[in-house]
Design a protein around this motif. Structure first.
Motif, PDB file in Angstrom:
ATOM      1  N   LEU A 157      50.788  73.186  19.486  1.00 38.76           N
ATOM      2  CA  LEU A 157      51.709  72.432  18.547  1.00 38.76           C
ATOM      3  C   LEU A 157      50.991  71.041  18.266  1.00 38.76           C
ATOM      4  O   LEU A 157      51.060  70.571  17.254  1.00 38.76           O
ATOM      5  CB  LEU A 157      53.175  72.260  19.155  1.00 38.76           C
ATOM      6  CG  LEU A 157      53.890  71.714  18.171  1.00 38.76           C
ATOM      7  CD1 LEU A 157      54.345  72.826  16.796  1.00 38.76           C
ATOM      8  CD2 LEU A 157      55.634  71.601  18.743  1.00 38.76           C
ATOM      9  N   VAL A 158      50.393  70.364  19.389  1.00 36.56           N
ATOM     10  CA  VAL A 158      49.837  69.400  19.150  1.00 36.56           C
ATOM     11  C   VAL A 158      48.835  69.199  18.213  1.00 36.56           C
ATOM     12  O   VAL A 158      48.516  68.260  17.170  1.00 36.56           O
ATOM     13  CB  VAL A 158      49.462  68.461  20.371  1.00 36.56           C
ATOM     14  CG1 VAL A 158      48.570  67.333  20.330  1.00 36.56           C
ATOM     15  CG2 VAL A 158      50.709  68.196  21.362  1.00 36.56           C
ATOM     16  N   SER A 159      47.942  70.250  18.401  1.00 38.48           N
ATOM     17  CA  SER A 159      46.602  70.639  17.429  1.00 38.48           C
ATOM     18  C   SER A 159      47.133  70.645  16.125  1.00 38.48           C
ATOM     19  O   SER A 159      46.849  70.128  15.017  1.00 38.48           O
ATOM     20  CB  SER A 159      46.046  71.940  17.972  1.00 38.48           C
ATOM     21  OG  SER A 159      45.146  71.616  19.112  1.00 38.48           O
ATOM     22  N   THR A 160      48.211  71.605  15.782  1.00 38.53           N
ATOM     23  CA  THR A 160      48.701  71.833  14.578  1.00 38.53           C
ATOM     24  C   THR A 160      49.160  70.684  13.671  1.00 38.53           C
ATOM     25  O   THR A 160      49.382  70.722  12.429  1.00 38.53           O
ATOM     26  CB  THR A 160      49.735  73.001  14.253  1.00 38.53           C
ATOM     27  OG1 THR A 160      50.727  72.961  15.204  1.00 38.53           O
ATOM     28  CG2 THR A 160      48.846  74.246  14.894  1.00 38.53           C
ATOM     29  N   ILE A 161      49.854  69.687  14.421  1.00 39.55           N
ATOM     30  CA  ILE A 161      50.658  68.621  13.935  1.00 39.55           C
ATOM     31  C   ILE A 161      49.797  67.442  13.909  1.00 39.55           C
ATOM     32  O   ILE A 161      49.333  66.751  12.982  1.00 39.55           O
ATOM     33  CB  ILE A 161      51.956  68.398  14.376  1.00 39.55           C
ATOM     34  CG1 ILE A 161      52.657  69.546  14.233  1.00 39.55           C
ATOM     35  CG2 ILE A 161      52.510  67.174  13.840  1.00 39.55           C
ATOM     36  CD1 ILE A 161      54.133  69.474  14.971  1.00 39.55           C
ATOM     37  N   VAL A 162      49.406  67.001  15.335  1.00 37.93           N
ATOM     38  CA  VAL A 162      48.797  65.592  15.503  1.00 37.93           C
ATOM     39  C   VAL A 162      47.425  65.601  15.107  1.00 37.93           C
ATOM     40  O   VAL A 162      46.807  64.966  14.229  1.00 37.93           O
ATOM     41  CB  VAL A 162      48.898  65.209  17.014  1.00 37.93           C
ATOM     42  CG1 VAL A 162      48.181  63.883  17.407  1.00 37.93           C
ATOM     43  CG2 VAL A 162      50.360  65.154  17.400  1.00 37.93           C
ATOM     44  N   ILE A 163      46.433  66.729  15.387  1.00 32.55           N
ATOM     45  CA  ILE A 163      45.199  66.910  15.191  1.00 32.55           C
ATOM     46  C   ILE A 163      44.737  67.003  13.766  1.00 32.55           C
ATOM     47  O   ILE A 163      44.043  66.339  13.058  1.00 32.55           O
ATOM     48  CB  ILE A 163      44.344  68.000  15.884  1.00 32.55           C
ATOM     49  CG1 ILE A 163      44.598  67.626  17.484  1.00 32.55           C
ATOM     50  CG2 ILE A 163      43.021  67.770  15.800  1.00 32.55           C
ATOM     51  CD1 ILE A 163      43.804  66.496  18.227  1.00 32.55           C
ATOM     52  N   ALA A 164      45.492  67.595  13.198  1.00 35.27           N
ATOM     53  CA  ALA A 164      45.635  68.031  11.693  1.00 35.27           C
ATOM     54  C   ALA A 164      45.804  66.734  10.545  1.00 35.27           C
ATOM     55  O   ALA A 164      44.904  66.431  10.017  1.00 35.27           O
ATOM     56  CB  ALA A 164      46.488  69.227  11.376  1.00 35.27           C
ATOM     57  N   ARG A 165      46.643  66.092  11.211  1.00 39.20           N
ATOM     58  CA  ARG A 165      46.945  64.672  10.590  1.00 39.20           C
ATOM     59  C   ARG A 165      45.890  63.760  10.642  1.00 39.20           C
ATOM     60  O   ARG A 165      45.705  63.070   9.964  1.00 39.20           O
ATOM     61  CB  ARG A 165      48.387  64.421  10.734  1.00 39.20           C
ATOM     62  CG  ARG A 165      49.448  65.271  10.175  1.00 39.20           C
ATOM     63  CD  ARG A 165      50.775  64.575  10.580  1.00 39.20           C
ATOM     64  NE  ARG A 165      51.896  65.536  10.092  1.00 39.20           N
ATOM     65  CZ  ARG A 165      53.160  65.342  10.253  1.00 39.20           C
ATOM     66  NH1 ARG A 165      53.645  64.330  10.975  1.00 39.20           N
ATOM     67  NH2 ARG A 165      54.200  66.274   9.758  1.00 39.20           N
ATOM     68  N   SER A 166      45.456  63.719  12.153  1.00 36.93           N
ATOM     69  CA  SER A 166      44.595  62.522  12.558  1.00 36.93           C
ATOM     70  C   SER A 166      43.467  62.952  11.695  1.00 36.93           C
ATOM     71  O   SER A 166      42.713  61.802  11.401  1.00 36.93           O
ATOM     72  CB  SER A 166      44.423  62.529  14.036  1.00 36.93           C
ATOM     73  OG  SER A 166      43.490  61.566  14.390  1.00 36.93           O
ATOM     74  N   LEU A 167      42.976  64.138  11.665  1.00 33.59           N
ATOM     75  CA  LEU A 167      41.611  64.442  10.864  1.00 33.59           C
ATOM     76  C   LEU A 167      41.327  63.810   9.533  1.00 33.59           C
ATOM     77  O   LEU A 167      40.458  63.441   9.108  1.00 33.59           O
ATOM     78  CB  LEU A 167      41.300  66.064  10.903  1.00 33.59           C
ATOM     79  CG  LEU A 167      40.675  66.599  12.089  1.00 33.59           C
ATOM     80  CD1 LEU A 167      40.874  68.047  12.039  1.00 33.59           C
ATOM     81  CD2 LEU A 167      39.258  66.246  12.108  1.00 33.59           C
ATOM     82  N   HIS A 168      42.708  63.558   8.973  1.00 32.06           N
ATOM     83  CA  HIS A 168      42.519  63.295   7.530  1.00 32.06           C
ATOM     84  C   HIS A 168      43.232  61.879   7.348  1.00 32.06           C
ATOM     85  O   HIS A 168      43.180  61.159   6.304  1.00 32.06           O
ATOM     86  CB  HIS A 168      43.677  64.292   6.444  1.00 32.06           C
ATOM     87  CG  HIS A 168      42.984  65.564   6.530  1.00 32.06           C
ATOM     88  ND1 HIS A 168      41.908  66.239   5.801  1.00 32.06           N
ATOM     89  CD2 HIS A 168      43.618  66.794   7.023  1.00 32.06           C
ATOM     90  CE1 HIS A 168      41.769  67.349   5.793  1.00 32.06           C
ATOM     91  NE2 HIS A 168      42.754  67.886   6.723  1.00 32.06           N
ATOM     92  N   GLY A 169      43.264  61.447   8.485  1.00 40.05           N
ATOM     93  CA  GLY A 169      43.651  59.888   8.639  1.00 40.05           C
ATOM     94  C   GLY A 169      42.751  58.994   9.190  1.00 40.05           C
ATOM     95  O   GLY A 169      42.326  57.962   8.393  1.00 40.05           O
ATOM     96  N   ILE A 170      42.168  59.323  10.352  1.00 41.24           N
ATOM     97  CA  ILE A 170      41.173  58.473  10.848  1.00 41.24           C
ATOM     98  C   ILE A 170      39.554  59.184  10.775  1.00 41.24           C
ATOM     99  O   ILE A 170      38.795  58.465  11.357  1.00 41.24           O
ATOM    100  CB  ILE A 170      41.421  58.084  12.086  1.00 41.24           C
ATOM    101  CG1 ILE A 170      41.648  59.115  13.212  1.00 41.24           C
ATOM    102  CG2 ILE A 170      42.522  57.258  12.120  1.00 41.24           C
ATOM    103  CD1 ILE A 170      42.130  58.754  14.764  1.00 41.24           C
ATOM    104  N   GLY A 171      39.520  60.401  10.753  1.00 41.59           N
ATOM    105  CA  GLY A 171      38.344  61.077  10.628  1.00 41.59           C
ATOM    106  C   GLY A 171      37.908  61.859  11.634  1.00 41.59           C
ATOM    107  O   GLY A 171      38.517  62.045  12.891  1.00 41.59           O
TER     108      GLY A 171
END
Length: 432
Positions: A157-171
């Motif tokens: 769940l952390v991957s699908t929410i946090v990691i996904a958003r972080s990728l498009h936010g901070i790279g």
């Protein structure tokens, strides 16, 4: 001092058991975050390393190949070295692998990092199962296993929410490098607080005889029909959801079904949430009704095949949202159903073989996932990204696993009844 004067060991379970076990579960939680982070970064990875579908699937295939290949060695390590040492080594490896993936300048170095991550990840789940069996009574085994798997789904769940958003936010680099700090945190907790077993419950000293011991452990575990049945249950139930979450779910929903990345991410999150709810239900049902194990596993296989077929065979250009939602809800049952495999292998083997038997069982689903990941990638390239054909490969492995389950079930059930009768007779004749 006579043996009668020695203080009785404290009963298993309790707050201290929950605390120690939660540390092991925390390690598994972080390992799953790292394992599944590629599932939401697949399209980004393809752009970053300039690779096609087959090369992209190699990331996950190599990671799972290492994971599956390590299961029996890790089981032997856990039986011989104990949980803490194996978890420390695993945490170091998967943390270095995640950091290396963040900093990789090329496809080759990224592949090496994922292999290292898979090696460390392989050391976590079996260790957590062993830790639970040492700190809690045997009757809690089914629920302990499902809760451990639940923590893994929380990591997903952390991957699908946090990691996904972080990728498009901070790279890319900041996301993967920052997440590797979680590995450092759990490593410190393991070193400071984790213990292999409670005081007064030390296992008897094991006599290891090098290669002969290894061969005997593997052979005796495999000889038990319950171990083989557990492996095939794990094989047949786990891989459809694993393939969907680990890599191909996001491309399928975006490229084949025309959804936005945001909507696709929400559907992947739904798979994880369904998994968490179903895991609690399955754990409670099996703890109360042991005979429900096989019906639950077979029912999950049938429902998964039905919804998978309905989705890819839908006559329109895109499946309707209600069907995609239903598919994701059903895929959420695959993880909990795969845990039933351990409920077949655990009673079939004595404590000194639990790690080895769990390793054999755990290989099943990951071999199936690895095979399907490769098949989907190759078929996508060969058919010009035809997901209907590529995703049909799931049915071949489900049919193979189902045939093996039906072949072994009666033999495993007879053997389990024999073990139960023998243990009751032994308990009656224990001197008091």
């Amino acid at each position: 001092m006579s043996s009668a004067a020695l203080p009785a060991p404290r009963p298993l379970g309790g707050r201290r058991a929950a605390f120690v076990w939660s540390i092991g579960v925390g390690v598994y939680f972080v390992a799953v975050i790292f394992r599944t982070s590629l599932g939401v970064a697949g399209l980004d990875a393809a752009e970053r390393f300039h690779v096609n579908a087959s090369a992209l699937s190699t990331f996950s295939i190599l990671q799972l190949l290492v994971y599956a290949g390590m299961q029996i060695p890790v089981g032997l390590m856990v039986d011989r070295l104990g949980t803490k040492k194996v978890l420390v080594l695993g945490t170091v490896l998967f943390t270095v692998g995640q950091l290396g993936f963040a900093l990789s300048p090329s496809y080759a170095t990224a592949l090496g990092s994922r292999a290292l991550l898979g090696c460390g990840d392989a050391m976590t789940f079996i260790s957590v199962l062993r830790l639970g069996s040492r700190w809690f009574p045997a009757k809690h085994g089914p629920m302990i296993g499902q809760v451990a798997a639940l923590s893994g789904m929380a990591g997903n769940l952390v991957s699908t929410i946090v990691i996904a958003r972080s990728l498009h936010g901070i790279g890319w680099t900041q996301t993967f490098a920052g997440s590797s700090l979680a590995g450092v945190v759990v490593l410190v907790l393991v070193l400071l607080f984790l213990r292999d077993h409670p005081e007064g419950h030390e296992p008897p000293p094991a006599h290891h005889a090098g290669a002969a011991f290894v061969r005997r452990q593997i052979a005796e575990s495999w000889r038990e029909p319950g171990t083989r049945l557990g492996m095939w249950v794990h094989f047949t139930t786990q891989f459809p959801a694993m393939v969907f979450l680990l890599l191909w779910g996001m491309p399928f929903l975006v490229e084949a079904q025309g959804l936005s990345r945001g909507t696709a991410g929400e559907l992947l999150t739904l798979v994880v949430l369904s998994n968490m709810v179903v895991g609690l239900v399955y754990g409670q049902v099996i703890a109360r009704h042991h005979a429900a194990r096989l019906p639950l596993a077979l029912g999950t296989v049938g429902a998964t095949a039905l919804l998978w077929a309905a989705t890819i065979a839908y006559p329109g250009a895109h499946a309707p949202m209600w069907l995609l939602v239903t598919l994701c809800l059903v895929l959420g049952a695959c993880g909990p159903a795969s845990m039933i495999g351990f409920d077949f292998s655990r009673p079939a083997n004595p404590p000194e073989r639990q790690g080895t038997a769990s390793g054999i069982t755990n290989m099943g689903g990951f071999i199936a996932s690895m095979t399907t990941l490769l098949a989907v990638g190759v078929l996508l390239d060969a058919t010009g990204d035809n997901y209907r054909i590529a995703f049909s490969s799931v049915f071949f492995l489900e049919a193979l696993g189902l045939a093996q389950i039906l072949r072994l079930r009666a033999r495993a059930q007879r053997r389990e009844r024999d073990h139960l009768v023998a243990s009751r007779v032994e308990a009656v004749h224990v001197p008091v």
